[in-house]
Design a protein around this motif. Structure first.
Motif, mmCIF file in Angstrom:
data_model
loop_
_atom_site.group_PDB
_atom_site.id
_atom_site.type_symbol
_atom_site.label_atom_id
_atom_site.label_comp_id
_atom_site.label_asym_id
_atom_site.label_seq_id
_atom_site.Cartn_x
_atom_site.Cartn_y
_atom_site.Cartn_z
ATOM 1 N N TYR A 134 0.874 -1.181 0.574
ATOM 2 C CA TYR A 134 0.257 -0.015 -0.090
ATOM 3 C C TYR A 134 1.067 1.510 -0.109
ATOM 4 C CZ TYR A 134 -4.630 -1.816 1.047
ATOM 5 O OH TYR A 134 -5.606 -2.824 1.052
ATOM 6 N N ASN A 135 0.664 2.688 -0.568
ATOM 7 C CA ASN A 135 0.963 3.971 -0.326
ATOM 8 C C ASN A 135 0.626 4.815 0.943
ATOM 9 O OD1 ASN A 135 -1.102 4.399 -1.475
ATOM 10 N ND2 ASN A 135 -0.512 4.831 -3.939
ATOM 11 N N ILE A 136 0.426 5.695 1.111
ATOM 12 C CA ILE A 136 0.137 6.783 1.733
ATOM 13 C C ILE A 136 -1.071 7.025 1.674
ATOM 14 C CG2 ILE A 136 0.524 8.400 2.812
ATOM 15 C CD1 ILE A 136 3.369 8.124 3.082
ATOM 16 N N ALA A 137 -1.058 7.323 0.168
ATOM 17 C CA ALA A 137 -2.943 7.339 -0.221
ATOM 18 C C ALA A 137 -4.101 6.606 0.707
ATOM 19 C CB ALA A 137 -2.704 7.776 -1.391
ATOM 20 N N LEU A 138 -3.608 4.882 0.119
ATOM 21 C CA LEU A 138 -4.533 4.167 0.468
ATOM 22 C C LEU A 138 -3.925 3.519 1.786
ATOM 23 C CD1 LEU A 138 -3.911 1.751 -2.210
ATOM 24 C CD2 LEU A 138 -5.581 2.442 -2.502
ATOM 25 N N LEU A 139 -3.164 3.866 2.732
ATOM 26 C CA LEU A 139 -3.772 3.570 3.993
ATOM 27 C C LEU A 139 -4.781 4.804 4.626
ATOM 28 C CD1 LEU A 139 0.944 2.751 5.172
ATOM 29 C CD2 LEU A 139 -1.542 1.274 5.101
#
Length: 338
Positions: A183-188
């Motif tokens: 996951y990237n930050i946006a998905l987190l």
């Protein structure tokens, strides 16, 4: 602007463990089971446990969970307690629909010979069409490998729906914690905005060529434990044709200069860099001498200058990139990173 990976605010390194916000202790060094041949997995797991390893990182997709379970059983027979172990596994892409999440974990538990996992992760933010385990297990990436032009078959499943089914696994007592991989930050951020049960952990590719300081800092500040897969960099990708031998960090002059100064191996320097930044590391090996070497990280520390030298190798080089390998190996363009 350079963003540093600060000391964890809520995930702290204490000795050879990370202390999580819940108070649980997660080993800082584990054994990654990706690419360990099934015929050697059981003995490798048993030997690693005898060597002091307590974290074992598995997945349905690795195709060796049954053998890993045999190794765990042997370790328990030799006197290691179940509550000393941290066993991680992962939900494969074809099981993202909520009705398939629990059966997927139950199959993993049966293969591992366990009643409960310590951590269950969504393997990729990629939903693929369901493949019945009776037809093919592990299901892999192709929808139909026998098709004239085999390809992946994406499925329209919201990640939030899959996460809701993951939360139900905790409530059912089948896993103590849940988390995500890749996951990237946006998905987190999106996950944290709606989750009833927060993710305990994120597992991502991380090494000096792909340092990901913003992502690591975000996890620290949110109290999410971060685990680095492929912590030695390109090594696991040579035979897959996904990396050039010249990209080896083990042979990089800067890494070997630090290793010489510390009187350690290049691998130990790379693993210590990961742990010292606040990430758990899960190197893979089947060699008994490497099992010992890879755990010997807590009687030395890299200096601030040495850490900065390794930080400076960051070139955003991602070896495990679905936007590249899915097209090359599975005839489907499927990027998840920009």
């Amino acid at each position: 602007m350079t963003v540093s990976a600060r000391s964890p605010d809520r995930v702290r390194l204490e000795g050879a463990d990370f202390c999580l916000p819940s108070g649980d202790r997660m080993p800082a060094v584990g054994l990654g089971l990706w690419k360990i041949p099934p015929e050697t997995t059981a003995e490798t797991v048993r030997a690693a446990a005898a060597n002091g390893y307590r974290l074992f990182d598995s997945a349905c997709d690795y195709g060796n969970e049954r053998q890993a379970g045999q190794g765990i059983k042997a370790a328990l027979a030799e006197g290691i307690r179940r509550d000393e172990l941290w066993i991680t596994s992962k939900l494969w892409n074809t099981y993202h629909r909520p009705e398939h999440v629990r059966p997927a974990l139950e199959r993993t538990l049966a293969d591992l010979g366990l009643q409960q996992l310590d951590l269950y992760l969504i393997h990729f933010p990629i939903a693929l069409r369901y493949v019945d385990p009776a037809l093919r297990y592990p299901p892999g990436w192709f929808d139909d490998p026998a098709a004239k032009s085999p390809a992946m078959a994406p499925d329209r499943v919201p990640l939030a729906d899959t996460w809701g089914a993951m939360e139900a696994l905790v409530e059912a007592g089948l896993t103590r914690r849940i988390g995500v991989c890749n996951y990237n930050i946006a998905l987190l951020r999106d996950l944290l905005a709606s989750a009833r049960i927060r993710p305990s952990a994120l597992q991502v590719e991380m090494h000096p060529r792909l340092a990901q300081p913003k992502l690591l800092r975000f996890c620290h500040e949110e109290g999410i434990a971060c685990t680095a897969f492929s912590p030695l960099g390109a090594q696991s990708y040579f035979q897959l044709g996904m990396a050039d031998p010249q990209e080896s960090l083990l042979k990089h002059p800067a890494v070997n200069s630090v290793a010489t100064a510390q009187g350690r191996s290049a691998a130990q320097v790379l693993l210590r860099w990961g742990v010292q930044r606040g990430a758990a590391v899960i190197p893979k090996t089947t060699r008994h001498e490497r099992l010992s070497e890879n755990r010997e990280l807590f009687d030395f520390a890299l200096t601030a200058e040495e850490m900065a030298t390794l930080d400076g190798l960051d070139e955003h080089r991602r070896f495990n990139d679905p936007g590249v390998f899915c097209e090359e190996a599975f005839n489907t363009f499927f990027p998840i990173y920009e």
